[in-house]
Design a protein around this motif. Structure first.
Motif, short mmCIF file in Angstrom:
data_model
loop_
_atom_site.label_atom_id
_atom_site.label_comp_id
_atom_site.label_asym_id
_atom_site.label_seq_id
_atom_site.Cartn_x
_atom_site.Cartn_y
_atom_site.Cartn_z
N PRO A 366 1.02 -1.25 -0.11
CA PRO A 366 0.13 -0.04 -0.10
C PRO A 366 0.95 1.37 0.11
CG PRO A 366 0.02 -1.07 2.15
CD PRO A 366 0.63 -1.94 1.52
N ALA A 367 2.18 1.35 0.64
CA ALA A 367 2.85 2.45 0.77
C ALA A 367 3.38 2.91 -0.78
CB ALA A 367 4.18 2.11 1.66
N LEU A 368 3.75 2.04 -1.53
CA LEU A 368 4.21 2.12 -2.89
C LEU A 368 2.84 2.60 -3.80
CD1 LEU A 368 7.03 -0.23 -3.32
CD2 LEU A 368 7.13 2.08 -3.33
N MET A 369 1.98 1.86 -3.72
CA MET A 369 0.48 2.55 -4.25
C MET A 369 0.04 3.81 -3.80
SD MET A 369 -1.52 -1.21 -4.01
CE MET A 369 -3.02 -0.51 -5.05
N LEU A 370 0.58 4.44 -2.87
CA LEU A 370 0.07 5.66 -2.49
C LEU A 370 1.21 6.80 -2.87
CD1 LEU A 370 -1.20 4.86 1.36
CD2 LEU A 370 -2.66 5.24 -0.94
N CYS A 371 2.08 6.34 -3.56
CA CYS A 371 2.86 7.37 -4.07
C CYS A 371 2.30 8.18 -5.18
CB CYS A 371 4.42 6.67 -4.64
SG CYS A 371 5.27 6.07 -3.22
N ASN A 372 3.26 9.18 -5.99
CA ASN A 372 2.51 9.82 -6.98
C ASN A 372 2.46 9.34 -8.38
OD1 ASN A 372 1.53 12.29 -7.96
ND2 ASN A 372 3.76 12.71 -8.75
N HIS A 385 5.92 13.65 -2.63
CA HIS A 385 7.39 14.04 -3.07
C HIS A 385 8.31 12.94 -3.61
CE1 HIS A 385 11.27 16.07 -2.52
NE2 HIS A 385 10.48 17.21 -2.19
N GLU A 386 9.13 13.20 -4.48
CA GLU A 386 9.98 12.14 -4.85
C GLU A 386 10.96 11.33 -3.85
OE1 GLU A 386 10.08 15.46 -8.20
OE2 GLU A 386 9.90 15.14 -6.10
N PHE A 387 11.44 11.99 -3.11
CA PHE A 387 12.13 11.68 -1.91
C PHE A 387 11.49 10.61 -1.16
CE2 PHE A 387 15.42 15.65 -1.77
CZ PHE A 387 15.99 15.18 -2.75
N ALA A 388 10.30 10.76 -0.89
CA ALA A 388 9.44 9.89 -0.12
C ALA A 388 9.50 8.44 -1.01
CB ALA A 388 8.18 10.21 0.07
N TYR A 389 9.31 8.52 -2.29
CA TYR A 389 9.07 7.27 -3.12
C TYR A 389 10.60 6.79 -3.00
CZ TYR A 389 9.58 4.75 -7.74
OH TYR A 389 9.57 3.75 -8.46
N ILE A 390 11.76 7.33 -3.09
CA ILE A 390 13.21 6.95 -3.53
C ILE A 390 13.21 6.25 -1.92
CG2 ILE A 390 15.65 7.51 -3.34
CD1 ILE A 390 14.57 9.99 -5.22
N LEU A 391 12.84 6.86 -0.93
CA LEU A 391 13.57 6.17 0.51
C LEU A 391 12.48 4.90 0.73
CD1 LEU A 391 14.19 6.34 3.32
CD2 LEU A 391 12.14 7.60 4.07
N LEU A 392 11.08 4.86 0.20
CA LEU A 392 10.38 3.68 0.32
C LEU A 392 10.87 2.67 -0.75
CD1 LEU A 392 6.90 5.20 0.20
CD2 LEU A 392 7.81 3.81 1.98
N MET A 393 11.42 2.95 -1.73
CA MET A 393 12.11 2.13 -2.92
C MET A 393 13.43 1.38 -2.19
SD MET A 393 10.61 1.14 -5.53
CE MET A 393 11.68 0.77 -6.81
N SER A 394 13.97 2.29 -1.61
CA SER A 394 15.26 1.78 -0.93
C SER A 394 15.11 0.79 0.18
CB SER A 394 16.24 3.04 -0.43
OG SER A 394 16.34 4.01 -1.41
N LEU A 395 14.18 1.23 0.88
CA LEU A 395 13.78 0.01 2.09
C LEU A 395 13.28 -1.03 1.51
CD1 LEU A 395 12.56 2.65 4.91
CD2 LEU A 395 14.74 1.60 4.79
N PHE A 396 12.35 -1.07 0.54
CA PHE A 396 11.73 -2.02 -0.08
C PHE A 396 12.79 -3.10 -0.85
CE2 PHE A 396 9.50 -3.48 -4.04
CZ PHE A 396 8.60 -4.25 -3.53
N ALA A 397 13.69 -2.36 -1.58
CA ALA A 397 14.72 -3.16 -2.08
C ALA A 397 15.42 -3.89 -1.18
CB ALA A 397 15.48 -2.50 -3.32
#
Length: 449
Positions: A366-372, A385-397
Motif C-alpha cells: 500500500p505504501a508504494l501504491m500511495l506514491c505519486n 514527493h520524489e524523496f518519499a518514493y526513493i526512500l520507500l524504494m530503498s527500504l523495499f529493495a
C-alpha cells in the motif's frame, strides 16, 4: 603446495560471476523492450515501414507470461529429476544453450523479416531461455548449498549486480538517445560474453582445492580424509542441533573428535533423502522466500514504474526518473541487502522473528501504491514527493535482498550436506512460485489504484 584456504577468494569470485549469469541474460533482454516494440508495432506500406496504430502482439504482457510459465515448470521439474542428470551436464548444457539463444537473438537484430515470423521466433526464444535459466539457477543453488553459508551471499550478490548492469544500460540508453537497434545489438552481445566467462569459471571451479573439499561426494583417496574434515570444521559450520553455534567455538563445543570424523564420513555415503522428506525440513524457509518475492513482484515493476516526479525532476531528469529512481535504486539497494548478509545474519534460522519480518514487508504494497501515480481512480496520493518514493524504494529493495538471501542460505543448513542440493533446487522452485504469484497479483493491484 598451495593451501586450500588460499583458494577461498577465487571461489567467492567465481560464485559471484555464476550468480550474475543466472539473471544477467534476462535482465539485458528485458531492457531491450523498446527494440522489440519498434519491430512489432509497425506496418509496412510498400517498402516503407510506418508506425502501427495498435499493439496487436501485446509484447510486454506476453513476454511476462511466456517467461514465468517455463520458469515455474522447470524449477519444479528440476527439483524431482535432478538426481537423474549429472550436475555438470545440467549447468554446462544450460549455459551453452543460453549462449546459442542470445547469439540467435543478436543475429536477428540485423535480419529483416515479417512481423509474425519475428514474433514467433522471439516468443520461442524467451520460452527456451527461461527453461534453461530455471535449470541453471536451480542447479547452481544446489551447488552453492554445499558450501559454507557466506558463499551463498556472494552468489546472491552476483544476482543483484546483474540487475544493476541492466539498469545502468537502460539509463545510458535514455541519456545518449541511442537508436533501439544498435542498443539491442549491444545488449545481446554483452550477455554472450558474460555467459562465456561464466562457463569458463564453472569449468575452473573443480580445480580449486577448497571447492573440491565441499563439492566432491567423498575424497579421492584415504589420505585426504583427515584434511577434508579439518578444513571443513575450521569453517564456522552450523547445524540444526547446535542452535546456530560453531562446533568448535560455540559455548557447548563438541570439540574435534574421532567420532565426529567417522560420523561425517558415514553421512557422506548415506543415501539422499526423498524430495518430500527434504521439503518437510525446509518448508518454513520455502514459504518465506515465496512471500518475499510475491510481495516484491506484486508492485515492482508493474506499479513502481507508474510513479511520476512531482517537482524536483524536470526536463531530462524527468525522462530518466524511472530508470534512475525505480530500476537503478531498486537494484543497488537489493545488492546492498544481499551483501549485508555476509556479515550479519539476523534473525537466525530458528527464530520465530524471521517469518514475522518476512510477512511485515506487505506494508510496502500500500505504501508504494500511495506514491505519486497520476492515473488513478480509487486511492489518493499520500507520498507525493520524489524523496518519499526513493526512500520507500530503498527500504523495499534492501529488505528484499536481505531476507531473500537469508532464506536461500538458511535452507541448506537445515538438512544434511548430502541433501543440500535437493534443498537448493526446492528453494529455487518456491522462489519462482513467488515470482509468478506476485506477477499475477500485480494485475489486481493495478486495478485498485
Amino acid at each position: 603446495m598451495k593451501c586450500a584456504s588460499d583458494d577461498r577468494g577465487l571461489v567467492a569470485i567465481i560464485l559471484f560471476i555464476l550468480g550474475m549469469e543466472t539473471l544477467l541474460p534476462w535482465n539485458f533482454f528485458v531492457t531491450a523492450f523498446d527494440y522489440f516494440n519498434d519491430r512489432l508495432n509497425t506496418t509496412t506500406v510498400g517498402n516503407v515501414s510506418q508506425p502501427g496504430q495498435t499493439d496487436k502482439y501485446m509484447f510486454n504482457n506476453m513476454c511476462a507470461l511466456i517467461s514465468q510459465l517455463p520458469l515455474l515448470m522447470f524449477t519444479l521439474l528440476n527439483s524431482f529429476l535432478y538426481q537423474h542428470i549429472a550436475e555438470r551436464i545440467r549447468i554446462m548444457g544450460s549455459m551453452v544453450f543460453i549462449l546459442l539463444l542470445f547469439i540467435l537473438t543478436a543475429a536477428l537484430v540485423k535480419v529483416t523479416m515479417e512481423q509474425d515470423i519475428f514474433y514467433n521466433i522471439t516468443m520461442t526464444t524467451i520460452w527456451f531461455m527461461n527453461m534453461f535459466s530455471a535449470v541453471l539457477q536451480g542447479s547452481l543453488f544446489g551447488l552453492v548449498g554445499k558450501l559454507p553459508q557466506k558463499y551463498s551471499s556472494f552468489f546472491m550478490s552476483g544476482q543483484a549486480v546483474a540487475g544493476i548492469f541492466s539498469a545502468v544500460a537502460m539509463l545510458i540508453s535514455k541519456i545518449s538517445k541511442a537508436d533501439n537497434e544498435n542498443a539491442a545489438l549491444g545488449y545481446f552481445l554483452t550477455p554472450c560474453v558474460a555467459t562465456l566467462l561464466a562457463l569458463c569459471c564453472y569449468l575452473f571451479l573443480p580445480h580449486l582445492k577448497f571447492a573440491r573439499l565441499y563439492l566432491e561426494d567423498g575424497p579421492s583417496n584415504p589420505t585426504e580424509s583427515v584434511t577434508l574434515v579439518k578444513v571443513k570444521l575450521s569453517e564456522p559450520a552450523y547445524y540444526p542441533e547446535s542452535n546456530g553455534q560453531s562446533l568448535l567455538t560455540g559455548p557447548e563445543s563438541k570439540g574435534f573428535k574421532t567420532t565426529d570424523i567417522e560420523e561425517k564420513r558415514e553421512e557422506q555415503y548415506e543415501e539422499k533423502l526423498p524430495v518430500l522428506s527434504v521439503l518437510k525440513k525446509i518448508w518454513v524457509m520455502a514459504l518465506c522466500v515465496t512471500c518475499v518475492f510475491m510481495v516484491t513482484l506484486s508492485v515492482f515493476p508493474a506499479i513502481t514504474v507508474l510513479v511520476q516526479p512531482a517537482a524536483l525532476f524536470t526536463g531530462t531528469w524527468a525522462d530518466i526518473f524511472t530508470a534512475l529512481c525505480c530500476f537503478l535504486v531498486f537494484n543497488v539497494m537489493d545488492w546492498v541487502g544481499r551483501s549485508v548478509t555476509s556479515v550479519v545474519q539476523f534473525p537466525s534460522k530458528e527464530s520465530c522473528l524471521f517469518p514475522i519480518f518476512v510477512v511485515a514487508r506487505v506494508i510496502f504494497i500500500p505504501a508504494l501504491m500511495l506514491c505519486n501515480i497520476p492515473a488513478r481512480t480509487y486511492l489518493p496520493v499520500v507520498f507525493q514527493h520524489e524523496f518519499a518514493y526513493i526512500l520507500l524504494m530503498s527500504l523495499f529493495a534492501m529488505t528484499n535482498g536481505y531476507l531473500a538471501c537469508l532464506c536461500m542460505s538458511y535452507a541448506p543448513q537445515l538438512v544434511r550436506s548430502k541433501d543440500a542440493e535437493t534443498a537448493g533446487a526446492l528453494m529455487t522452485f518456491f522462489l519462482a512460485l513467488g515470482l509468478s504469484l506476485g506477477a499475477a497479483l500485480s494485475f489486481v493491484l493495478k486495478m485498485l489504484l
